[in-house]
Design an enzyme around this catalytic site. Structure first.
Site, PDB file in Angstrom:
ATOM      1  N   GLY B  10       0.854  -1.192   0.000  1.00 43.33           N
ATOM      2  CA  GLY B  10       0.000   0.000   0.000  1.00 43.33           C
ATOM      3  C   GLY B  10       0.882   1.231   0.000  1.00 43.33           C
ATOM      4  O   GLY B  10       1.727   1.393   0.886  1.00 43.33           O
ATOM      5  N   LEU B  11       0.721   2.072  -1.029  1.00 46.57           N
ATOM      6  CA  LEU B  11       1.563   3.277  -1.115  1.00 46.57           C
ATOM      7  C   LEU B  11       0.670   4.520  -1.152  1.00 46.57           C
ATOM      8  O   LEU B  11       0.880   5.445  -1.924  1.00 46.57           O
ATOM      9  CB  LEU B  11       2.472   3.203  -2.350  1.00 46.57           C
ATOM     10  CG  LEU B  11       3.739   4.071  -2.311  1.00 46.57           C
ATOM     11  CD1 LEU B  11       4.701   3.596  -1.234  1.00 46.57           C
ATOM     12  CD2 LEU B  11       4.458   4.093  -3.668  1.00 46.57           C
ATOM     13  N   THR B  13      -1.307   7.455   1.538  1.00 41.70           N
ATOM     14  CA  THR B  13      -0.754   8.488   2.412  1.00 41.70           C
ATOM     15  C   THR B  13       0.295   7.922   3.360  1.00 41.70           C
ATOM     16  O   THR B  13       1.448   8.364   3.389  1.00 41.70           O
ATOM     17  CB  THR B  13      -1.894   9.132   3.229  1.00 41.70           C
ATOM     18  OG1 THR B  13      -2.869   9.629   2.305  1.00 41.70           O
ATOM     19  CG2 THR B  13      -1.378  10.287   4.073  1.00 41.70           C
ATOM     20  N   GLY B  16       3.245   5.975   1.567  1.00 48.46           N
ATOM     21  CA  GLY B  16       4.176   6.941   0.982  1.00 48.46           C
ATOM     22  C   GLY B  16       5.048   7.584   2.044  1.00 48.46           C
ATOM     23  O   GLY B  16       6.256   7.786   1.855  1.00 48.46           O
ATOM     24  N   ALA B  43       4.385  -2.967  -2.824  1.00 46.73           N
ATOM     25  CA  ALA B  43       3.237  -3.534  -3.537  1.00 46.73           C
ATOM     26  C   ALA B  43       2.150  -2.481  -3.615  1.00 46.73           C
ATOM     27  O   ALA B  43       1.601  -2.073  -2.591  1.00 46.73           O
ATOM     28  CB  ALA B  43       2.728  -4.783  -2.816  1.00 46.73           C
ATOM     29  N   LYS B 103      -5.975  -0.062  12.603  1.00 46.62           N
ATOM     30  CA  LYS B 103      -6.665  -0.188  13.899  1.00 46.62           C
ATOM     31  C   LYS B 103      -7.903  -1.058  13.802  1.00 46.62           C
ATOM     32  O   LYS B 103      -8.225  -1.801  14.708  1.00 46.62           O
ATOM     33  CB  LYS B 103      -7.036   1.186  14.427  1.00 46.62           C
ATOM     34  CG  LYS B 103      -7.971   1.946  13.498  1.00 46.62           C
ATOM     35  CD  LYS B 103      -7.662   3.419  13.400  1.00 46.62           C
ATOM     36  CE  LYS B 103      -6.655   3.632  12.282  1.00 46.62           C
ATOM     37  NZ  LYS B 103      -6.431   5.026  11.899  1.00 46.62           N
ATOM     38  N   GLY B 132      -1.548   7.789  15.940  1.00 40.47           N
ATOM     39  CA  GLY B 132      -0.521   8.154  14.961  1.00 40.47           C
ATOM     40  C   GLY B 132       0.895   8.101  15.488  1.00 40.47           C
ATOM     41  O   GLY B 132       1.385   7.039  15.873  1.00 40.47           O
ATOM     42  N   ASP B 199     -14.103   4.872  14.789  1.00 40.04           N
ATOM     43  CA  ASP B 199     -12.641   4.870  14.732  1.00 40.04           C
ATOM     44  C   ASP B 199     -12.054   4.949  16.140  1.00 40.04           C
ATOM     45  O   ASP B 199     -11.121   4.218  16.484  1.00 40.04           O
ATOM     46  CB  ASP B 199     -12.183   6.064  13.879  1.00 40.04           C
ATOM     47  CG  ASP B 199     -10.682   6.228  13.863  1.00 40.04           C
ATOM     48  OD1 ASP B 199     -10.008   5.436  13.172  1.00 40.04           O
ATOM     49  OD2 ASP B 199     -10.172   7.135  14.555  1.00 40.04           O
ATOM     50  N   LYS B 203      -9.656   2.165  18.431  1.00 38.87           N
ATOM     51  CA  LYS B 203      -8.415   2.487  19.141  1.00 38.87           C
ATOM     52  C   LYS B 203      -8.551   2.222  20.638  1.00 38.87           C
ATOM     53  O   LYS B 203      -7.623   1.728  21.284  1.00 38.87           O
ATOM     54  CB  LYS B 203      -8.039   3.940  18.873  1.00 38.87           C
ATOM     55  CG  LYS B 203      -7.688   4.197  17.397  1.00 38.87           C
ATOM     56  CD  LYS B 203      -7.712   5.692  17.092  1.00 38.87           C
ATOM     57  CE  LYS B 203      -7.326   5.990  15.648  1.00 38.87           C
ATOM     58  NZ  LYS B 203      -7.634   7.401  15.278  1.00 38.87           N
TER      59      LYS B 203
END
Lengths: 434, 434
Positions: B10-11, B13, B16, B43, B103, B132, B199, B203
């Protein structure tokens, strides 16, 4: 798995805390560490009325623990330099791991101690040496390991923060609040180490080394205490939107590292400005993570014990590993030698100045001219009403400039016939990435 | 030492960010980890314009990395459940270590994933899944390992905190601020996950498991969003000395664990009340250390990368160690089974209530009587001036009581002829040890 056997050397405030928490939370700690951590021996000459040591071997001689083949880890909590240094070096030489809360020892003898420990293949852990129970060393060494650290700024002396907070809250004088702090047990009879910033300088030297991968450089820390701070400065700073905190600051610049302890004006909206009383907090800014902050009790029996025992659990995990796979003592496998500590004259910051002027026409202009002649921009200049006689307080906030330029300015200001007495100078930090 | 070879899956946010920080800070990271960490494969089906992948092997098929024998660690950054679950389980089955920022995956499938990882003897690390760049998982699992944790309370969703902060700062409506957040890229087109608290519940389930040594229990988290918060509530709370924050709270009580996400009034002088915008912060209170707080960016490419790479360095250190010497996935070698999650009706907290009363004599007395009949003490009761027509807002602050009692009270209040519409109820927490 086999229990880890530890010797607690020194059963004062911190030693007593470690002893009690290890016993009270034994099953929780064993479930986390994957094996029990057992107090095999306590070395102390004086009993601690808070500790029931009836079921443990107590010896009066601290060096006895070195001879005890059962001991895996020596927990050095006797403090000071001489005996602590001897104990730690002997423990290392006999292949025992060491956990210590002794910031002075690490700041002054750390390079030597870690060299010996590396040779012997043993761990020396010191989480409790900075900011008590806050896991700040682990956070920087491991949690922020992906980052080039930009700067670290912290309230790392609880006594100093208690005094500044009380001066602010009650409008009391430094001397008055110090006496109160001594009564409450927050300040020593001889408060020099705390109020002159030496204790904070020890801790800052450690933080700087692990943040930037440089050797410990306690002797290069610029250190200024809080004894000269006047309630008037706290009041003026507040009116300008700032709090005064005693900070340890270390910053990476193109020319080298800043390494300094001094009172500092910081914007009131920063979290650090809202850290009050004896509490500690450290901001760390990294190039990837941005600004982060860690807050908690910076001293006390059980908060410090929390950090000592976290180290013990780490030792329990790492003692079987190859030394190369352990977290390096000062965070980096090799220290950098291309980041010299900048002399204080070369650091750059903003300034708050408070001066008493004779109320003559043109004095404000003469003050402003001196700053302008040195290329220093003024952010704010406030001339207050007359307080007594003919003396008028003038408050100045400057933009960022170099300390050497400010030294020149202050010399010239103090030589003006218009200015009575010395100029009060307090550095100002925005605590933002620049 | 041998480099550690990783595959970034996974590229987007975060992917990257991980790619760029690993390259930019390669030498710093190698000096800290004691060995280089090398991106062996990426990938992704879609290029990331911020990443120069010309010198690395890029494959469109994410499952390819499982077949690549060079890969030591699979970094799962594709998000979601299905493909991520398959990738992680296949990586574990083929003996590869896993680092993930997912998460939802950990909260929902964590128990199963960790079971498989334990059997296979591989590491699954997930620091980036909560808050984060803040090293909160490391701080709880390792830094506070000596403590029985009392409670954890955190601002763990940046979108929600941005919305509440903006409503407070600008006096704007929820809908207005949400639209602004969407424009700024702080909120998704479908904001449900953030504003309804799902979300944050993911967490919180993770934080609770590592704090208390219990299995992940996402399905037992009480979850309430911020969509019903009115600017009027923020104003009233402010006048009473409180800020409204969307918190995840988990607390150990004698009867079991509290596990809840909801808007909360907290005293303005707490640091947590001053955490604004998209920033995250988590308070953790332990029996030895007392209250501590950890603050930083909760999302974003590089802050999240900071946490992912910290995990990679930990994996690099621990992969050679005996599995028993590693930090347990959920902090404890064995999970406790004697701490059930309390139903929401059984939690105890204080309450803020806002109701609209018809302005008739005796309405305040009738309201107070209902509370008193249920044994609930009132800390403050404020009857405001008439806003429109005959409806008068009444604001109540109660002392701590049981949620079930408050449910009864609200039902009775809403059935009063004096009360128009529903009763707004927001829980109040002092964030002090009780």
């Amino acid at each position: 798995m086999k229990p880890v056997k530890v010797a607690i050397c020194g059963l004062g405030t911190v030693g007593g805390g470690v002893f009690n928490v290890l016993l009270r939370n034994a099953s929780e700690i064993a479930r986390r560490a994957g094996r029990p951590i057992v107090v095999e021996q306590v070395a102390t000459r004086t009993a601690n009325p808070n500790c029931d040591t009836s079921s443990v071997y107590v010896s009066p001689e601290v060096m006895d623990v070195i001879e005890n083949p059962e001991i895996d880890v020596v927990v050095e909590l006797i403090g000071g330099y001489d005996a602590a240094y001897e104990l730690v070096m002997k423990a290392i030489a006999s292949g025992k791991h060491v956990v210590t809360a002794n910031k002075a020892l690490i700041a002054v003898y750390g390079n030597e101690i870690f060299h010996a420990a590396r040779e012997a293949g043993v761990i020396v852990a010191f989480e409790a040496s900075v900011a008590g129970g806050i896991p700040i060393i682990k956070s920087i060494r491991e949690g922020l390991t992906a980052n080039k650290i930009n700067w670290v700024a912290g309230i790392i002396n609880g006594t100093g923060n208690f005094i500044l907070t009380s001066m602010n809250d009650h409008g009391s004088d430094f001397a008055e609040v110090l006496a109160e702090a001594q009564e409450l047990g927050y300040a020593e009879a001889d408060p020099t180490f705390d109020v002159e910033g030496i204790d904070a300088a020890h801790k800052l030297a450690i933080l700087s080394a692990i943040a930037f991968g440089v050797p410990l450089s306690f002797d290069k820390v610029y250190t200024e205490g809080i004894t000269r701070i006047d309630v008037e400065d706290i009041r003026q700073a507040d009116a300008l939107g700032y709090a005064i905190k005693h900070l340890g600051i270390t910053r990476r610049t193109d020319k080298g590292l800043e390494l300094r302890v001094h009172p500092t004006l910081i914007p009131k909206e920063r979290l650090l400005a809202n850290v009050n009383g004896v509490m500690n907090a450290v901001m760390v800014s990294g190039d990837a993570v941005g600004p982060t902050l860690y807050y908690g009790a910076g001293a006390g029996a059980e908060p410090t014990a929390s950090a000592v025992i976290a180290d013990l659990v780490d030792v329990a995990r790492e003692m079987g590993a190859e030394p190369d796979s352990r977290v390096p003592y000062l965070a980096f496998a090799e220290q950098a030698d291309d980041m010299p500590v900048l002399p204080m004259e070369e650091i750059e910051t903003a300034y708050y100045l408070r001066l008493l002027a004779v109320d003559r026409p043109g004095v404000l202009a003469r003050v402003a001219t001196i700053l302008s002649d040195h290329g220093i921009s003024i952010e704010a200049i406030i001339q207050k009403d007359i307080l007594e006689g003919e003396l008028v307080p003038i408050i100045l906030l400057t933009h960022t400039t170099r300390e050497s330029a400010m030294n020149d300015v202050i010399r010239e200001l103090e030589s003006l016939a218009d200015i009575a007495g010395g100029v009060m100078r307090i550095r100002v930090e925005s605590l933002e990435d620049q």
